[in-house]
Write a protein that holds these residues in place. Structure first.
Motif, mmCIF file in Angstrom:
data_model
loop_
_atom_site.group_PDB
_atom_site.id
_atom_site.type_symbol
_atom_site.label_atom_id
_atom_site.label_comp_id
_atom_site.label_asym_id
_atom_site.label_seq_id
_atom_site.Cartn_x
_atom_site.Cartn_y
_atom_site.Cartn_z
ATOM 1 N N PHE A 165 57.275 36.356 25.805
ATOM 2 C CA PHE A 165 57.192 37.780 26.142
ATOM 3 C C PHE A 165 57.338 38.005 27.646
ATOM 4 C CE2 PHE A 165 54.427 41.529 27.070
ATOM 5 C CZ PHE A 165 55.205 42.492 26.437
ATOM 6 N N GLY A 166 56.944 36.999 28.434
ATOM 7 C CA GLY A 166 57.077 37.085 29.876
ATOM 8 C C GLY A 166 55.766 37.206 30.632
ATOM 9 N N THR A 167 54.636 37.090 29.946
ATOM 10 C CA THR A 167 53.339 37.073 30.622
ATOM 11 C C THR A 167 53.187 35.758 31.380
ATOM 12 O OG1 THR A 167 52.378 38.430 28.869
ATOM 13 C CG2 THR A 167 50.846 37.247 30.302
ATOM 14 N N GLN A 168 52.678 35.828 32.592
ATOM 15 C CA GLN A 168 52.562 34.636 33.429
ATOM 16 C C GLN A 168 51.098 34.341 33.751
ATOM 17 O OE1 GLN A 168 55.056 35.375 36.854
ATOM 18 N NE2 GLN A 168 56.940 34.994 35.720
ATOM 19 N N ASP A 169 50.785 33.068 33.788
ATOM 20 C CA ASP A 169 49.433 32.620 34.137
ATOM 21 C C ASP A 169 49.560 31.245 34.776
ATOM 22 O OD1 ASP A 169 46.757 32.136 34.400
ATOM 23 O OD2 ASP A 169 46.326 31.997 32.256
ATOM 24 N N TRP A 170 49.498 31.197 36.103
ATOM 25 C CA TRP A 170 49.759 29.946 36.800
ATOM 26 C C TRP A 170 48.789 28.852 36.398
ATOM 27 C CZ3 TRP A 170 53.339 27.480 39.498
ATOM 28 C CH2 TRP A 170 52.957 26.352 40.234
ATOM 29 N N ALA A 171 47.487 29.101 36.523
ATOM 30 C CA ALA A 171 46.527 28.013 36.301
ATOM 31 C C ALA A 171 45.309 28.431 35.490
ATOM 32 C CB ALA A 171 46.077 27.434 37.639
ATOM 33 N N GLY A 172 45.355 29.590 34.831
ATOM 34 C CA GLY A 172 44.249 29.872 33.929
ATOM 35 C C GLY A 172 43.501 31.160 34.124
ATOM 36 N N GLY A 173 44.088 32.155 34.774
ATOM 37 C CA GLY A 173 43.402 33.440 34.840
ATOM 38 C C GLY A 173 43.125 33.992 33.462
ATOM 39 N N LEU A 174 44.075 33.776 32.552
ATOM 40 C CA LEU A 174 43.890 34.182 31.158
ATOM 41 C C LEU A 174 43.366 33.032 30.314
ATOM 42 C CD1 LEU A 174 47.110 36.329 30.533
ATOM 43 C CD2 LEU A 174 44.772 37.150 30.800
ATOM 44 N N VAL A 175 44.028 31.884 30.398
ATOM 45 C CA VAL A 175 43.682 30.761 29.525
ATOM 46 C C VAL A 175 42.242 30.293 29.774
ATOM 47 C CG1 VAL A 175 44.272 28.394 28.891
ATOM 48 C CG2 VAL A 175 46.086 30.040 29.399
ATOM 49 N N VAL A 176 41.808 30.313 31.019
ATOM 50 C CA VAL A 176 40.463 29.822 31.360
ATOM 51 C C VAL A 176 39.486 30.976 31.544
ATOM 52 C CG1 VAL A 176 39.105 28.518 33.044
ATOM 53 C CG2 VAL A 176 41.395 27.726 32.397
ATOM 54 N N HIS A 177 39.702 31.805 32.545
ATOM 55 C CA HIS A 177 38.666 32.758 32.956
ATOM 56 C C HIS A 177 38.542 33.952 32.016
ATOM 57 C CE1 HIS A 177 37.898 30.557 36.627
ATOM 58 N NE2 HIS A 177 39.203 30.452 36.793
ATOM 59 N N ALA A 178 39.640 34.551 31.621
ATOM 60 C CA ALA A 178 39.545 35.700 30.715
ATOM 61 C C ALA A 178 39.059 35.272 29.335
ATOM 62 C CB ALA A 178 40.896 36.400 30.604
ATOM 63 N N SER A 179 39.533 34.125 28.842
ATOM 64 C CA SER A 179 39.081 33.663 27.524
ATOM 65 C C SER A 179 37.597 33.313 27.555
ATOM 66 C CB SER A 179 39.902 32.457 27.068
ATOM 67 O OG SER A 179 39.640 31.316 27.857
ATOM 68 N N PRO A 283 45.498 32.850 38.531
ATOM 69 C CA PRO A 283 46.747 33.152 37.799
ATOM 70 C C PRO A 283 47.942 33.410 38.700
ATOM 71 C CG PRO A 283 45.280 35.037 37.759
ATOM 72 C CD PRO A 283 44.496 33.909 38.355
ATOM 73 N N THR A 284 47.718 33.583 39.992
ATOM 74 C CA THR A 284 48.787 33.974 40.912
ATOM 75 C C THR A 284 49.175 32.878 41.890
ATOM 76 O OG1 THR A 284 47.384 34.811 42.721
ATOM 77 C CG2 THR A 284 47.746 36.283 40.858
ATOM 78 N N ALA A 285 48.417 31.786 41.973
ATOM 79 C CA ALA A 285 48.516 30.855 43.099
ATOM 80 C C ALA A 285 49.913 30.323 43.324
ATOM 81 C CB ALA A 285 47.535 29.696 42.899
ATOM 82 N N GLY A 286 50.683 30.072 42.281
ATOM 83 C CA GLY A 286 52.020 29.530 42.424
ATOM 84 C C GLY A 286 53.122 30.555 42.366
ATOM 85 N N LEU A 323 30.297 37.290 33.991
ATOM 86 C CA LEU A 323 31.200 38.408 33.729
ATOM 87 C C LEU A 323 31.795 38.952 35.023
ATOM 88 C CD1 LEU A 323 29.176 40.365 31.002
ATOM 89 C CD2 LEU A 323 31.208 38.945 30.664
ATOM 90 N N ALA A 324 30.953 39.143 36.029
ATOM 91 C CA ALA A 324 31.427 39.737 37.282
ATOM 92 C C ALA A 324 32.366 38.806 38.026
ATOM 93 C CB ALA A 324 30.240 40.103 38.172
ATOM 94 N N VAL A 325 32.047 37.516 38.048
ATOM 95 C CA VAL A 325 32.811 36.584 38.876
ATOM 96 C C VAL A 325 34.040 36.047 38.146
ATOM 97 C CG1 VAL A 325 32.718 34.371 40.078
ATOM 98 C CG2 VAL A 325 30.795 35.956 40.235
ATOM 99 N N HIS A 326 33.861 35.537 36.939
ATOM 100 C CA HIS A 326 34.960 34.869 36.244
ATOM 101 C C HIS A 326 35.759 35.815 35.350
ATOM 102 C CE1 HIS A 326 33.820 30.849 37.592
ATOM 103 N NE2 HIS A 326 32.562 31.231 37.421
ATOM 104 N N PHE A 327 35.087 36.613 34.554
ATOM 105 C CA PHE A 327 35.790 37.494 33.619
ATOM 106 C C PHE A 327 36.566 38.572 34.371
ATOM 107 C CE2 PHE A 327 35.354 40.854 30.105
ATOM 108 C CZ PHE A 327 36.504 40.412 29.466
ATOM 109 N N VAL A 328 35.866 39.301 35.223
ATOM 110 C CA VAL A 328 36.535 40.336 36.004
ATOM 111 C C VAL A 328 37.562 39.710 36.942
ATOM 112 C CG1 VAL A 328 36.200 42.117 37.765
ATOM 113 C CG2 VAL A 328 34.642 41.971 35.817
ATOM 114 N N GLY A 329 37.207 38.597 37.583
ATOM 115 C CA GLY A 329 38.137 37.940 38.489
ATOM 116 C C GLY A 329 39.400 37.482 37.791
ATOM 117 N N GLY A 330 39.271 36.858 36.620
ATOM 118 C CA GLY A 330 40.448 36.386 35.895
ATOM 119 C C GLY A 330 41.364 37.514 35.473
ATOM 120 N N MET A 331 40.777 38.585 34.963
ATOM 121 C CA MET A 331 41.597 39.728 34.545
ATOM 122 C C MET A 331 42.224 40.418 35.748
ATOM 123 S SD MET A 331 39.495 41.498 31.396
ATOM 124 C CE MET A 331 38.096 41.971 32.423
#
Length: 546
Positions: A165-179, A283-286, A323-331
């Motif tokens: 679909f074209g969603t990007q996640d460099w190192a886990g903003g979604l895979v790690v922190h949002a999940s 998710p943006t580092a690269g 929630l504040a640090v990882h969940f909000v940060g990842g999203m």
């Protein structure tokens, strides 16, 4: 097939070690923030993920995440079950891998394993004081296969539906922190709140331990973000630099906000801001340049700091602000990629809104956020509720403040005099010589025992306290800790801007043995040190015959 590149392989293996190191770092970060009697339980809840998830990853997690797509884009097939038939290195275009990437498949398996390990461990910060160990182990095993592995397939496998679909996640903003953040929401609904929350705060037992843990996390994050290109090249250097800059910017913004809102810039606030910046830039580092990384970090410090109040709005007892640090940060980082994405940094990326790419990438990032959060929340709730019904996930309320003893029969700290005494079976030491020069009390002499309570600050110098009382006529002086009930609660500042109203105030209990003719002088000296006569007692005593 090309021969493996030694430099790239070495870099990926080093990064795998760095990410592994983050799990004990997370254990220390969380362990310093909980109550003294729950430290060992918190450390174990994190460290056990290294054992449980490593095995589930090798057996079935890897093949679900990175096996050939089963045809729907939702998960891989089971051909790589147990790593029985590894054929080639990671496929071209896998995540950010192109045809030039040649590393052994096992290096990729190991690197990705460490992400699978630390992701569910993030949940333990939210559930501090409430997890039954056996239930947590079962939850880890199931969640790592049913939730984590499919999400990794969606985003990091070329056949995953979000990758296509074209969603990007460099190192886990979604895979790690949002999940993990969505999992926190679901698990908290099952395990509920701590007793008396939010009226009773939990002061940290060791802020230095938390700072050491944060330093390990920051260090390990270089591998977390730096290794995802699977090459030791300029893009890896860009990702590591972005990681550091975002953490630094978030730290400074968080400290400035603390100063404005609470009047103090604290060391816990500094590392909280840094971790928020690290989670947000992940998710943006690269995909972004250094200037964008600074902006992303600054926004992380701002948004995540104000998100501390989120748990009160949701009425969820998130003990350590996951929630504040990882969940909000990842999203947040995932969405900011839609603004700051830069193909000039990484041709496999896409330009964001601020780089002339329009809103297409931002839309694809939003779809990714909604999909991952919904999937993780629903399935996590089903898993947690099932574990609770089957063997129990929540500890009994009576054990919440004593998990170390309830679950391990041990304490993290042994600082008291009684616990340090020699016991049967322990090595015996030579008895120390009796102190010389102490005043003696002749047997049968009538003496007085004066007991008073002092503020700790005026009596901070123990030598001055002792000398003053001896000059006043004291025969012996004993000082111990005490807590007294106060007519009005005393407010104390806790980390991250929280306050605790404590109805018991710390005092020093001073017990003085003095002859009858020296009582007045001792009382005067105690008065000078701040003792109140209403809290001071004089009793007759007699030395016991030897």
């Amino acid at each position: 097939m090309s021969a493996p590149n030694a430099g790239d392989t070495a870099w990926v293996l080093v990064c795998a070690g760095l990410v592994l190191f983050m799990t004990p770092g997370l254990a220390a970060f969380y362990g310093g923030m909980v109550r003294t009697r729950n430290v060992l339980a918190m450390l174990q809840q994190n460290m056990i993920a290294l054992g449980v998830v490593s095995l589930t990853w090798v057996l079935v997690g890897y093949t679900i995440a990175f096996g050939d797509d089963a045809g729907s884009g939702l998960f891989g097939n089971l051909e790589l079950f147990g790593l029985a038939d590894l054929k080639v290195p990671p496929a071209p275009n896998l995540h950010v891998v192109d045809g030039r990437i040649t590393i052994p498949t096992l290096a990729f398996v190991l690197f990705q394993m460490m992400f699978a390990v630390i992701t569910p461990a993030l949940v333990t910060g939210a559930t501090a004081g409430r997890l039954r160990f056996g239930g947590w182990v079962l939850f880890l095993a199931v969640w790592s296969v049913v939730v984590y592995a499919p999400i990794a397939h969606w985003l990091w496998h070329p056949g995953g539906w979000l990758a296509k679909f074209g969603t990007q996640d460099w190192a886990g903003g979604l895979v790690v922190h949002a999940s993990a953040g969505a999992a926190v929401l679901a698990v908290l609904l099952v395990v509920g709140r701590r007793r008396d929350w939010p009226h009773t705060a939990a002061p940290p037992n060791s802020i230095p331990l938390t700072i050491v843990g944060a330093g390990i996390l920051w260090f390990g994050w270089f591998g977390f973000n730096g290794g995802d290109g699977l090459q030791a090249n300029g893009l890896a250097a860009q990702a590591v630099l972005n990681t550091h800059l975002a953490a630094a910017a978030a730290m400074l913004v968080w400290l400035a906000l603390e100063r404005v809102t609470d009047g103090h810039s604290t060391v816990v606030g500094a590392v909280s801001g840094a971790v928020a910046g690290l989670a947000t830039v992940t998710p943006t580092a690269g995909y972004v340049n250094a200037a964008s990384a600074v902006a992303i970090g600054a926004l992380a410090g701002l948004v995540c700091h104000f998100a501390l109040k989120l748990k009160y709005l949701l009425r969820l007892d998130d003990a350590l602000d996951v929630l504040a640090v990882h969940f909000v940060g990842g999203m947040l980082g995932t969405l900011l990629l839609g603004l700051f994405g830069n193909r000039g940094v990484n041709p496999l990326g896409a330009d964001g809104l601020f780089l002339g790419g329009g809103g297409g990438l931002l839309w694809r990032q939003l779809v990714g956020v909604v999909s991952v959060v919904a999937f993780s929340f629903v399935l996590t709730w089903l898993i947690a509720a099932g574990v609770q019904a089957l063997i129990g996930l929540r500890v009994p309320p009576a054990d919440q403040e004593r998990l170390d003893q309830a679950q391990q029969g041990a304490d993290a700290y042994h600082l008291g005099g009684v616990t340090s005494l020699t016991a049967p079976g322990a090595p015996r030491r030579r008895a120390a010589a009796a102190p010389a020069g102490e005043p003696a009390v002749p047997p049968g002499q009538r003496v007085r025992v004066v007991t008073a309570l002092l503020e700790p600050d005026p009596a901070a110098n123990s030598a001055d306290l002792r000398d003053a009382l001896l000059r006043a006529g004291a025969i012996s002086v004993i000082v111990s800790d005490a807590a007294v009930a106060t007519t009005t609660t005393q407010a104390s500042l806790l980390p991250r801007g929280y306050w605790q109203d404590q109805p018991l105030a710390a005092r020093l209990r001073v017990t003085v043995l003095v002859g009858a003719d020296g009582v007045a002088a001792v009382l005067d000296e105690l008065d000078r040190m701040g003792a109140r006569r209403s809290d001071t007692f004089v009793q007759e005593a007699e030395r016991v015959q030897s």
